[in-house]
Each structure stands twice: as C-alpha cells, then as structure tokens.
Design an enzyme around this catalytic site. Structure first.
Site, PDB file in Angstrom:
ATOM      1  N   HIS A  50      -2.659   4.166   5.447  1.00 49.86           N
ATOM      2  CA  HIS A  50      -3.657   3.181   5.469  1.00 49.86           C
ATOM      3  C   HIS A  50      -5.122   3.807   5.032  1.00 49.86           C
ATOM      4  O   HIS A  50      -5.927   3.258   4.366  1.00 49.86           O
ATOM      5  CB  HIS A  50      -3.670   2.746   6.978  1.00 49.86           C
ATOM      6  CG  HIS A  50      -4.829   1.852   7.369  1.00 49.86           C
ATOM      7  ND1 HIS A  50      -5.076   0.369   6.925  1.00 49.86           N
ATOM      8  CD2 HIS A  50      -6.185   2.097   8.293  1.00 49.86           C
ATOM      9  CE1 HIS A  50      -6.379   0.084   7.273  1.00 49.86           C
ATOM     10  NE2 HIS A  50      -6.919   1.121   7.891  1.00 49.86           N
ATOM     11  N   TYR A  57       5.730   4.536  10.996  1.00 49.84           N
ATOM     12  CA  TYR A  57       5.947   3.095  11.273  1.00 49.84           C
ATOM     13  C   TYR A  57       6.611   2.546  10.076  1.00 49.84           C
ATOM     14  O   TYR A  57       6.862   1.468  10.104  1.00 49.84           O
ATOM     15  CB  TYR A  57       4.651   2.477  11.616  1.00 49.84           C
ATOM     16  CG  TYR A  57       3.535   2.444  10.509  1.00 49.84           C
ATOM     17  CD1 TYR A  57       3.442   1.722   9.372  1.00 49.84           C
ATOM     18  CD2 TYR A  57       2.431   3.309  10.802  1.00 49.84           C
ATOM     19  CE1 TYR A  57       2.211   1.943   8.564  1.00 49.84           C
ATOM     20  CE2 TYR A  57       1.338   3.465   9.949  1.00 49.84           C
ATOM     21  CZ  TYR A  57       1.342   2.762   8.977  1.00 49.84           C
ATOM     22  OH  TYR A  57       0.544   2.921   7.834  1.00 49.84           O
ATOM     23  N   ARG A 114       0.985  -1.004   0.134  1.00 48.80           N
ATOM     24  CA  ARG A 114      -0.003   0.233  -0.183  1.00 48.80           C
ATOM     25  C   ARG A 114       0.886   1.127   0.045  1.00 48.80           C
ATOM     26  O   ARG A 114       1.603   1.573   0.899  1.00 48.80           O
ATOM     27  CB  ARG A 114      -0.949  -0.278   1.181  1.00 48.80           C
ATOM     28  CG  ARG A 114      -1.497   1.218   1.717  1.00 48.80           C
ATOM     29  CD  ARG A 114      -2.388   1.187   2.813  1.00 48.80           C
ATOM     30  NE  ARG A 114      -1.810   0.615   4.183  1.00 48.80           N
ATOM     31  CZ  ARG A 114      -0.941   1.126   5.036  1.00 48.80           C
ATOM     32  NH1 ARG A 114      -0.507   2.246   4.548  1.00 48.80           N
ATOM     33  NH2 ARG A 114      -0.653   0.760   6.030  1.00 48.80           N
TER      34      ARG A 114
HETATM   35  C1  LIG Z   1     -13.388  -6.169  13.454  1.00 42.92           C
HETATM   36  C2  LIG Z   1     -12.639  -4.934  13.265  1.00 42.92           C
HETATM   37  N1  LIG Z   1     -11.508  -4.925  14.087  1.00 42.92           N
HETATM   38  C3  LIG Z   1     -10.665  -3.720  14.040  1.00 42.92           C
HETATM   39  C4  LIG Z   1     -10.815  -2.742  12.906  1.00 42.92           C
HETATM   40  C5  LIG Z   1      -9.940  -1.610  12.797  1.00 42.92           C
HETATM   41  N2  LIG Z   1      -9.090  -1.684  11.647  1.00 42.92           N
HETATM   42  C6  LIG Z   1      -9.295  -1.177  10.561  1.00 42.92           C
HETATM   43  S1  LIG Z   1      -8.460  -1.410   9.181  1.00 42.92           S
HETATM   44  C7  LIG Z   1      -7.372  -2.510  10.211  1.00 42.92           C
HETATM   45  C8  LIG Z   1      -6.246  -3.272   9.572  1.00 42.92           C
HETATM   46  C9  LIG Z   1      -6.699  -4.190   8.417  1.00 42.92           C
HETATM   47  O1  LIG Z   1      -5.477  -4.598   7.730  1.00 42.92           O
HETATM   48  P1  LIG Z   1      -5.353  -5.772   6.608  1.00 42.92           P
HETATM   49  O2  LIG Z   1      -6.518  -6.691   7.003  1.00 42.92           O
HETATM   50  O3  LIG Z   1      -4.323  -6.173   6.438  1.00 42.92           O
HETATM   51  O4  LIG Z   1      -6.211  -4.894   5.406  1.00 42.92           O
HETATM   52  P2  LIG Z   1      -5.658  -3.441   4.756  1.00 42.92           P
HETATM   53  O5  LIG Z   1      -6.179  -2.225   5.681  1.00 42.92           O
HETATM   54  O6  LIG Z   1      -4.101  -3.527   4.968  1.00 42.92           O
HETATM   55  O7  LIG Z   1      -6.086  -3.461   3.385  1.00 42.92           O
HETATM   56  C10 LIG Z   1      -7.928  -2.538  11.389  1.00 42.92           C
HETATM   57  C11 LIG Z   1      -7.618  -3.330  12.487  1.00 42.92           C
HETATM   58  C12 LIG Z   1     -12.079  -2.866  12.177  1.00 42.92           C
HETATM   59  N3  LIG Z   1     -12.261  -2.248  10.956  1.00 42.92           N
HETATM   60  N4  LIG Z   1     -12.878  -4.105  12.222  1.00 42.92           N
END
Ligand SMILES: Cc1ncc(C[n+]2csc(CCOP(=O)(O)OP(=O)(O)O)c2C)c(N)n1
Length: 378
Positions: free
Chosen positions: A276, A285, A272
C-alpha cells in the site's frame, strides 16, 4: 454552499436508470494475450504515435515509481505510495484529457502526473515532508496530491461547477480508490456534480484493497460503477490493466462532459502489485498466489505484445524511453536528495484569512515545543 442558494442551471427530466447502468462485463479491448477486439460504443481514435506514447508513459511511470521507492529506502522520503500495476488505469484516463482540462489526484497518481507534464521529483516533496509540492498546479493543471482520502473529489466537483458557471470549456478528472467510495467526501462530490451537470469524471481505481481491507468488506453494491445510478450519472466499468480500454472509456466520459451532459463515474479494475505504501506489509493480508495471478495480467507486458505484433516497438524506441527514464530518475534524485526541511511554523500559513483566537495560542505552543527540542538536542 447549499444547493438551494445556487440552483442548477438546467433541470433535466427524470433519467431512465437503465441508461446509467454499467454493462455486465467490464469493457476490455486488449485481451490477456494482447489481441485487440473492438467493443461497440468505445471506438479507438488513436494513431500509431498515440499507441507509442501510451506505452512510453507507462514505462516511464514504472521507472519513476521504482526510483521513488529507492529514495524512500535510502531515507530520503518518509514514505511513498507505489502505483505498480496501475499504470494503464492512470495513464489511459489522463491521456483522454486535453491541455485545458484539470486533474485532482490522490497520493498514488505519479503516472497521471507524468501525462500532465509534471516533474515527478517536485511532487515527491510531499513524501519527504519538505513542502506540499514544488510543481505549479496552474501551469500543469494537476492539483496537489491529496493524502486525506477522497477530499480531492470535492475539489474536482467544485472546480468543475465553477468552470461551468464561468462558461469555460474544460473537463475535470479526479482519481480515487475503491476504499474512498466508502467516505462521505466522494459521495457529496458526486451528488453535487450530478445535480449541477458539472463536467467532472470520477475515476475510481479499484485496486481491490484499501490498505488491508478487501473490496468485499467495503461495499454491498454489485460493483462500484453501479453507485453512479444513485447519483443519476452513467457508471462505466473497464479492465484497468488494459490501457486501450481505460482510454476508450475515459474518452466517452470526457466527450460527454465536454458536450455539457454532465459527470460520469468510471471503475477501472486493477491491482496494486506493491505494498500500500512503503510502510505496509501486504503479505499479512494477501496470498502470493493472488499476486502471481495479477502479475500475469501486467498492463505493460500485455500492451507490449500488442505493439510488437503491430510493428510499433523497436530497439531504438526502447532505448529512447530508457534514456528519458534515466533523465527523470536523475532529476528526482537532484530535487530530493537532502532537500532542506522547511520551517515547521509554516504549518500555520495559508490556512485562515482571519485566524481564530486559538490560533495564536497553538502557534506559541509549537514555538515552545521546537525551542525545548532544540535545547534538549544541544
Ligand atoms: C480521511 C482519511 N481517513 C483515513 C486515512 C488513512 N488511509 C490512508 S490510505 C487508506 C486506504 C485508501 O484506500 P483506497 O481509497 O482504496 O485507495 P488506495 O490506497 O488503494 O489507492 C486509508 C484508510 C486517510 N489517509 N484519510
């Protein structure tokens, strides 16, 4: 639903784990210099028109993404999750699907949305908070963007199981991130899909981070693709910045599912390049050097080099894409700019057929809160 109450339709014998393991090296068809190398087991069935179309979608996705970020900066969206750098992963995957197939996306899948013919402005209502989305999932076979991590994997597995029970010829693809593989929902979804031989592709975009948490703190598995073995499905691994690799690998998984051979897990290695979301500061980070390294592996630049060498890119085609991108951006602004917010009480709609008693109390509480805010504001 318990597995016991609805047994799998076919019970395959024990699976040789070696047939499910991902290869040692991720599948790559275009090297970093944009030169094509054939890889056994992953033939390309694409015509010149497809190559140009893949490029078109990637450029459009990047332009749509930029417009969405600008809308957020102008205060028109509350937040936005960029796909910059992940165009090849998303578009190669979705391009392997047919019209009758379905996609269940996370919040980052604007590229896959474009391939499914979804108008991007309509999807952005989620990020504005005006509505879940103004697109029609039944018309495009593209589900609603899912903000709770990994929940869409369950929707996909359930949908694929249902399609199988109904004897329908369709394949389901769900996208989620590396971080989502640490959650329970994708685990349950993959297990059910495997047990029921459901035609479901679990497409993991391993963009290296879950917000600020790097992959090294996410799992002790050798790779995400290796997790597939535990479910009894094949694990594929590919260079996620190579659109021909993501397409060719997805093609194998989709064909397999369509033949009734069950689900697959695909891990596409990507990065990415943006924050984020617009609410994040990635400089806290990750290093500028790391970002620079991945910029050199830009999925669009690499594919462009290949297309130019093949004589498939000319000024007319670039101008045509540019005009199309401007059209998309204009429609996004029209759709989102000052779009009226809905009634907050809508929060309670479409949830229960038979609401519990606490529901009325909660509704009344929100009504009082809104009224007191209005009094306070006037
Ligand atoms: C159930 C839940 N827990 C926590 C969050 C907060 N949160 C939003 S994005 C994220 C990280 C997700 O990372 P990844 O699955 O690698 O996807 P990316 O955002 O990198 O595409 C988190 C923990 C959420 N949206 N839903």
């Amino acid at each position: 639903m318990s597995a016991a109450s609805n047994p799998p339709q076919s019970v395959p014998g024990p699976v040789d784990p070696n047939t499910l393991l991902p290869p040692d090296e991720p599948v790559q068809l275009l090297d970093d210099q944009g030169t094509l190398h054939e890889v056994e087991g992953f033939p390309l069935d694409l015509k010149d028109e497809d190559f140009r179309n893949l490029y078109r979608y990637m450029v459009l996705a990047r332009r749509v993404d930029k417009q969405a970020i600008n809308l957020q900066r102008q205060g028109q969206l509350g937040v936005y999750a960029s796909l910059l750098g992940q165009e090849a992963a998303q578009i190669g995957g979705a391009y392997a699907l047919d019209e009758q197939d379905w996609v269940f996306p996370s919040y980052r899948e604007m590229g896959a949305a474009l391939v499914r013919g979804v108008d991007p402005g309509k999807v952005l209502h989620l990020f504005r908070g005006t509505w879940l989305s103004n697109h029609d999932p039944m018309a495009t076979h593209f589900g609603l963007l899912s903000i709770p991590i990994g929940t869409q994997a369950l929707h996909a597995a359930g949908f694929a199981m249902g399609a199988k029970f109904d004897g329908k010829d369709l394949v389901v693809m769900t996208y989620f991130g590396d971080g989502a593989t640490s959650e329970g929902d994708p685990h349950e979804a993959m297990n059910f899909a495997a047990v029921y031989d459901a035609p479901c592709i679990f497409f993991v975009q391993n963009n290296q981070y879950a917000i600020s948490v790097p992959l090294s703190k996410q799992t002790r598995a050798p790779t995400i693709a290796h997790k597939a073995v535990g479910y009894g499905m094949p694990g594929f691994r590919c260079d996620g910045n190579d659109v021909l690799a993501t397409y060719a690998v997805a093609r194998q998984a989709v064909d397999r599912a369509r033949r009734g051979e069950g689900p697959s897990l695909i891990e596409a290695l990507t990065y990415r390049m943006e924050a984020h979301t617009t609410a994040d500061d990635p400089t806290r980070y990750r290093t500028p050097e790391e970002l620079e390294e991945w910029k050199r592996r830009d999925p669009i630049a690499r594919f462009e080099t290949f297309l130019e060498a093949e004589g498939l890119l000319d000024d007319d085609f670039r101008a045509q894409i540019d005009e199309e991108a401007r059209g998309y951006a204009a429609r996004m602004r029209e759709e989102i700019y000052d779009a009226p917010h809905g009634d907050p009480m809508e929060l309670f709609e479409h949830v229960y057929v038979d609401p519990p008693a606490s529901y009325e109390e909660q509704k009344a509480m929100l009504r009082r809160e809104i009224a007191s805010n209005q009094e306070g504001g006037s």
